[in-house]
Motif scaffolding. Sequence first.
Motif, mmCIF file in Angstrom:
data_model
loop_
_atom_site.group_PDB
_atom_site.id
_atom_site.type_symbol
_atom_site.label_atom_id
_atom_site.label_comp_id
_atom_site.label_asym_id
_atom_site.label_seq_id
_atom_site.Cartn_x
_atom_site.Cartn_y
_atom_site.Cartn_z
ATOM 1 N N PRO A 161 0.820 -1.209 0.000
ATOM 2 C CA PRO A 161 0.000 0.000 0.000
ATOM 3 C C PRO A 161 0.857 1.265 0.000
ATOM 4 C CG PRO A 161 -0.741 -1.549 1.670
ATOM 5 C CD PRO A 161 0.580 -2.047 1.169
ATOM 6 N N PRO A 162 0.428 2.321 -0.690
ATOM 7 C CA PRO A 162 1.190 3.578 -0.716
ATOM 8 C C PRO A 162 1.391 4.114 0.700
ATOM 9 C CG PRO A 162 -0.583 3.596 -2.348
ATOM 10 C CD PRO A 162 -0.796 2.383 -1.518
ATOM 11 N N SER A 170 3.317 2.885 2.995
ATOM 12 C CA SER A 170 3.660 1.869 3.991
ATOM 13 C C SER A 170 5.159 1.553 3.935
ATOM 14 C CB SER A 170 2.846 0.589 3.754
ATOM 15 O OG SER A 170 3.125 0.062 2.469
ATOM 16 N N TYR A 171 5.647 0.903 4.987
ATOM 17 C CA TYR A 171 7.066 0.520 5.057
ATOM 18 C C TYR A 171 7.237 -0.887 4.487
ATOM 19 C CZ TYR A 171 7.448 4.542 8.155
ATOM 20 O OH TYR A 171 7.409 5.806 8.663
ATOM 21 N N PRO A 172 8.482 -1.182 3.978
ATOM 22 C CA PRO A 172 8.733 -2.518 3.395
ATOM 23 C C PRO A 172 8.385 -3.667 4.335
ATOM 24 C CG PRO A 172 10.513 -1.035 2.814
ATOM 25 C CD PRO A 172 9.650 -0.280 3.787
ATOM 26 N N GLU A 173 8.597 -3.486 5.621
ATOM 27 C CA GLU A 173 8.297 -4.584 6.549
ATOM 28 C C GLU A 173 6.784 -4.825 6.680
ATOM 29 O OE1 GLU A 173 9.710 -0.962 9.014
ATOM 30 O OE2 GLU A 173 10.305 -2.050 7.179
ATOM 31 N N GLN A 174 5.985 -3.854 6.204
ATOM 32 C CA GLN A 174 4.537 -4.018 6.247
ATOM 33 C C GLN A 174 3.983 -4.651 4.963
ATOM 34 O OE1 GLN A 174 3.868 0.250 7.027
ATOM 35 N NE2 GLN A 174 2.862 -0.344 8.959
ATOM 36 N N TRP A 175 4.847 -4.831 3.969
ATOM 37 C CA TRP A 175 4.368 -5.359 2.682
ATOM 38 C C TRP A 175 4.064 -6.850 2.775
ATOM 39 C CZ3 TRP A 175 8.731 -2.846 -0.778
ATOM 40 C CH2 TRP A 175 8.554 -1.446 -0.768
ATOM 41 N N ASN A 176 3.054 -7.250 2.050
ATOM 42 C CA ASN A 176 2.661 -8.667 2.023
ATOM 43 C C ASN A 176 3.319 -9.337 0.810
ATOM 44 O OD1 ASN A 176 1.433 -11.143 2.259
ATOM 45 N ND2 ASN A 176 -0.628 -10.420 1.728
ATOM 46 N N ILE A 177 4.598 -9.611 0.939
ATOM 47 C CA ILE A 177 5.370 -10.164 -0.180
ATOM 48 C C ILE A 177 4.914 -11.586 -0.524
ATOM 49 C CG2 ILE A 177 7.673 -10.769 -0.992
ATOM 50 C CD1 ILE A 177 7.091 -7.754 -0.823
ATOM 51 N N ASP A 178 4.662 -12.392 0.516
ATOM 52 C CA ASP A 178 4.218 -13.764 0.259
ATOM 53 C C ASP A 178 2.888 -13.772 -0.492
ATOM 54 O OD1 ASP A 178 6.429 -14.817 1.480
ATOM 55 O OD2 ASP A 178 5.461 -15.054 3.444
ATOM 56 N N GLY A 179 2.004 -12.862 -0.092
ATOM 57 C CA GLY A 179 0.716 -12.761 -0.769
ATOM 58 C C GLY A 179 0.870 -12.338 -2.217
ATOM 59 N N LEU A 180 1.815 -11.412 -2.491
ATOM 60 C CA LEU A 180 2.057 -10.942 -3.857
ATOM 61 C C LEU A 180 2.584 -12.088 -4.718
ATOM 62 C CD1 LEU A 180 2.241 -8.719 -5.973
ATOM 63 C CD2 LEU A 180 4.501 -8.094 -5.029
ATOM 64 N N LYS A 181 3.524 -12.852 -4.174
ATOM 65 C CA LYS A 181 4.075 -13.986 -4.942
ATOM 66 C C LYS A 181 2.987 -15.012 -5.255
ATOM 67 C CE LYS A 181 7.476 -14.954 -2.101
ATOM 68 N NZ LYS A 181 8.680 -15.624 -1.546
ATOM 69 N N GLU A 182 2.143 -15.265 -4.258
ATOM 70 C CA GLU A 182 1.065 -16.243 -4.454
ATOM 71 C C GLU A 182 0.093 -15.779 -5.533
ATOM 72 O OE1 GLU A 182 -2.540 -18.152 -1.773
ATOM 73 O OE2 GLU A 182 -0.701 -17.477 -0.762
ATOM 74 N N ARG A 183 -0.229 -14.473 -5.507
ATOM 75 C CA ARG A 183 -1.176 -13.934 -6.494
ATOM 76 C C ARG A 183 -0.575 -13.949 -7.893
ATOM 77 N NH1 ARG A 183 -5.934 -12.883 -7.081
ATOM 78 N NH2 ARG A 183 -5.937 -10.639 -7.474
ATOM 79 N N ASP A 235 18.832 -2.053 -1.916
ATOM 80 C CA ASP A 235 18.597 -0.816 -1.164
ATOM 81 C C ASP A 235 17.552 0.040 -1.897
ATOM 82 O OD1 ASP A 235 20.461 -1.532 0.715
ATOM 83 O OD2 ASP A 235 22.122 -0.556 -0.379
ATOM 84 N N GLN A 236 16.771 0.782 -1.113
ATOM 85 C CA GLN A 236 15.791 1.730 -1.640
ATOM 86 C C GLN A 236 14.832 1.087 -2.667
ATOM 87 O OE1 GLN A 236 18.212 4.950 -3.167
ATOM 88 N NE2 GLN A 236 18.318 5.936 -1.157
ATOM 89 N N ILE A 237 14.410 -0.131 -2.385
ATOM 90 C CA ILE A 237 13.436 -0.773 -3.258
ATOM 91 C C ILE A 237 12.076 -0.092 -3.064
ATOM 92 C CG2 ILE A 237 12.751 -2.564 -1.581
ATOM 93 C CD1 ILE A 237 13.143 -3.057 -5.360
ATOM 94 N N GLU A 238 11.360 0.131 -4.156
ATOM 95 C CA GLU A 238 10.062 0.811 -4.128
ATOM 96 C C GLU A 238 9.015 -0.047 -4.848
ATOM 97 O OE1 GLU A 238 9.278 3.535 -2.634
ATOM 98 O OE2 GLU A 238 11.274 4.199 -2.026
ATOM 99 N N PRO A 239 7.731 0.095 -4.494
ATOM 100 C CA PRO A 239 6.676 -0.649 -5.195
ATOM 101 C C PRO A 239 6.690 -0.405 -6.712
ATOM 102 C CG PRO A 239 5.797 0.327 -3.184
ATOM 103 C CD PRO A 239 7.186 0.856 -3.342
ATOM 104 N N GLU A 240 7.082 0.841 -7.108
ATOM 105 C CA GLU A 240 7.104 1.163 -8.540
ATOM 106 C C GLU A 240 8.124 0.288 -9.282
ATOM 107 O OE1 GLU A 240 7.235 3.337 -6.132
ATOM 108 O OE2 GLU A 240 5.364 4.499 -6.343
ATOM 109 N N ILE A 241 9.216 -0.048 -8.586
ATOM 110 C CA ILE A 241 10.233 -0.910 -9.209
ATOM 111 C C ILE A 241 9.685 -2.315 -9.379
ATOM 112 C CG2 ILE A 241 12.537 -1.899 -8.914
ATOM 113 C CD1 ILE A 241 13.309 0.660 -7.399
#
Length: 917
Positions: A686-687, A689-702, A720-726
């Motif tokens: 979500p815009p 939010s911090y990286p530790e709050q991201w649901n990476i497992d859910g994104l991979k599953e989807r 370093d400095q990874i962003e959702p846009e990337i």
Amino acid sequence: MFNALMKSVFGSSNDRYVKSIGKLVNQINALEEQMQALSDDELKAQTHKFRDQLAAGSSIDDILPEAFATVREASVRVLGMRHFDVQLIGGVVLHRGEIAEMRTGEGKTLVATLATYLNAIEGKGVHVVTVNDYLARRDAEWMGQLYTWLGLTVGVIVPNIQEHERRDAYNADITYGTNNEFGFDYLRDNMKHDRGSMVQRPFNFGIVDEVDSILIDEARTPLIISGPTEDKTDLYITVDEVVKRVDPEWYEADEKSKNISWTEDGNEKVEDLLREAGLLETDNLYDVENTQVVHHLDQALKANIMFKRDTDYIVKDDKVVIIDEFTGRMMDGRRWSNGLHQAVEAKEGVKIEPENQTMASITFQNYFRMYPKLSGMTGTAATEAGEFWDIYKMNVVEIPTNVPVQRIDEEDEFYKNTQDKFKAIAQAIAEKSKIGQPTLVGTVSIEKSELLSKFLDEEGVKHSVLNARFHESEAHIVAQAGRLGAVTIATNMAGRGTDIQLGGNVEFRIDDELSDMEEGSKREAAIDRIKAEVEAERQKVLEAGGLFVLGTERHESRRIDNQLRGRSGRQGDPGLSRFYLCLEDDLLRIFGPDTLFARMMNSNLEDGEAIGSKWLSKAIETAQKKVEARNYDVRKQVVEYDDVMNDQRKVIYEQRAEIMDSEAVDDVVVDMRQDTVNAMVTEACPPGSYPEQWNIDGLKERLDEVLGLQPAIDNWMQEDQIEPEIFEERILAEVEQRMDDKIAATDPGIWKRVEKGILLDRLDHHWKEHLATLDALRQVVFLRAYAQKQPINEYKQEAFGLFERMLDTLREDVTGILLKSEFRMAPPPQEELPDLPDFLTGHIDPLTGLDNSNDGDGSADDPALFGSLAGSPRAAASPGGAATPADNPFAGQEVSRNAPCPCGSGNKYKHCHGSAV
């Protein structure tokens, strides 16, 4: 008092409007001698002349006087009928997009030729809408002589014609058809996958015959195209057995709305019965797991208590056949929705057909509002003038009669009970029959018509019964209802389509009596004899007082009563009308004021005694107004809910049209891919939010589930400095690379068809699912009123959210199929796509499940669904696997059901020798 005085001095607004049209009528009349002087060829050439004038910049209104004068003169030469001045007024009203109210026998069919011809000159098409197929065929053939003589083309839309015939009929200058055929063709067109296979063209001008019947009575029930769901026969039968054990004290019935609700005590006891029958998945009846059982329980209760055999339906050939409440006609092939028809079938112990799922639907209000200009004609519209303006923005104009009305409308006679009433009716009919006065009796149900028939038998009165049981012979019975001493009992006279002529109908007598006689002098002499007999009989009927119309009770709508009365006193003929009522009539029992019952019961009315008074008639009219207002509220509610769906329907249908018209849809598909990836990433990250709050497992599953991708997201997270846009850019890059590889391995032309086909197919699939969800939402949203919320506002909000969700799902689905599917070369597609299968077509009330359709296209026994992918052949699947008939010479041959029958009849195989396969 003051208003009445002003009207007597200045006339009503309607009178002033009709008078203003008189100037145009004078212009038309002034051209009559000029038209009479033209030769046939010169008169025919007028059409070409008018088209040249329109091409040069003239408007239709500019050519109206000369065009109307042309039609009148052509009608004299071709049909032998000259338009009266009042008919010219009616023609102007129709051309202006208003409703012409003209009494029965004033020649509405001929009036329509004026506005139809004028508006057809442009070549954009005019639709003349009738209430049944018989009238569509009759009017197209009858008035078509006039149009073709003047150089216009005429088509007629009836059930069971082939697609190319249907398309040709719509491309004609003038097209006749029923409201149901026009509406279902619109829905079917928007289920097709090729623009060339669509039959309708853009709407232009429509004239609706019997406009009150079509736009008011039938407007409560939307048109629905549906396909079958899974078989639940055992459930219907078991639930019906439970309901038959229910005690009347367990429920409360509302006859006004045909709804039933359980009492608190009844809830507990029926729950025990269901548990005993093993139908409950959990202990509590109203747990979500038991939703289906509760739904079918309510429908079974309604079927057993509220729906009466021989009133709402009849059982014929081991099938439940619905009776149209307005016309008394059988509606073969029509079925109630939401499991109600299955509940009635279980009640009657006949074969239970599977339920159906909505695939497309529209209300008549929203269908007819698509016409840029719409007009109508009927004998009874003034009582609903407010609704016509509110919904359709159409004014009602009362057209004066050509000859003053001579009919006498007597006060109603009121009796204590049904037995007394029917005895008095039978005696009155017997008296009229003795003096030779023909009688037309209007009843509200088959049951009442058969009861009256028994009373007449006791009186020794010969009579004919016209109801759904004798549907086939109705035209012949009605045609002779004006003969000397004839007695005809009719369940309902609305939309019968055959004129009652005093002395009898010459054409029908010739058909009945001389059908086997060969052409020649003998036949001519016999025809002259019949004409002389009819004329002599007509004089005797006139001396006896003309047609006597007798109503056995008041209908819920004043218009239906007026339609019955309007059968008598046509074109200045004498006539008489009278209604017989009693305390047990449904209208008074359900809707009448309590004070009416109290006063009548306290009047010590003797058995067999009758009273009549203006006060009583006023009370009855008040009850009718209450019912009309309630019915208007129901129709208004239906259109309010359909307006929400209509906005979405327009978006979907416009999108389908754009897709079909496009050479390629790659830009749409690319946007869908980008939106899908963007939505997935935004949901997981979500815009703000911090990286530790991201649901990476859910994104991979989807990504794996929807797109079949396993990108190295865990490695990206180490940067370093990874962003959702990337994330989004890299995922999109992998998606586009995979798509480029697929496109490169496929022929470009084939790939375009694949993309278009999948897009259309998934759009149709998700729209169908969305309609089912909206149906369910509409059933439950009324409960929100208990939370002090407006159900319609809640429905709008929920429906909008569901529509957005549907579009999101559609994007994912299309993107996933294109990415994950393997495509192989297949044989080239046929030049023409096969016809759509015959889906079930219905005209269903969303609140009660009642079907008010008369679309006899014979499709009810041949439901089918789409193929799994757009562009693939869509084959009609016949349910049940019926046995091949012994007299089918093509049995065992592989003949497509939609192919022309090998016998050479010109009909499709499924409508000919393959009808029982």
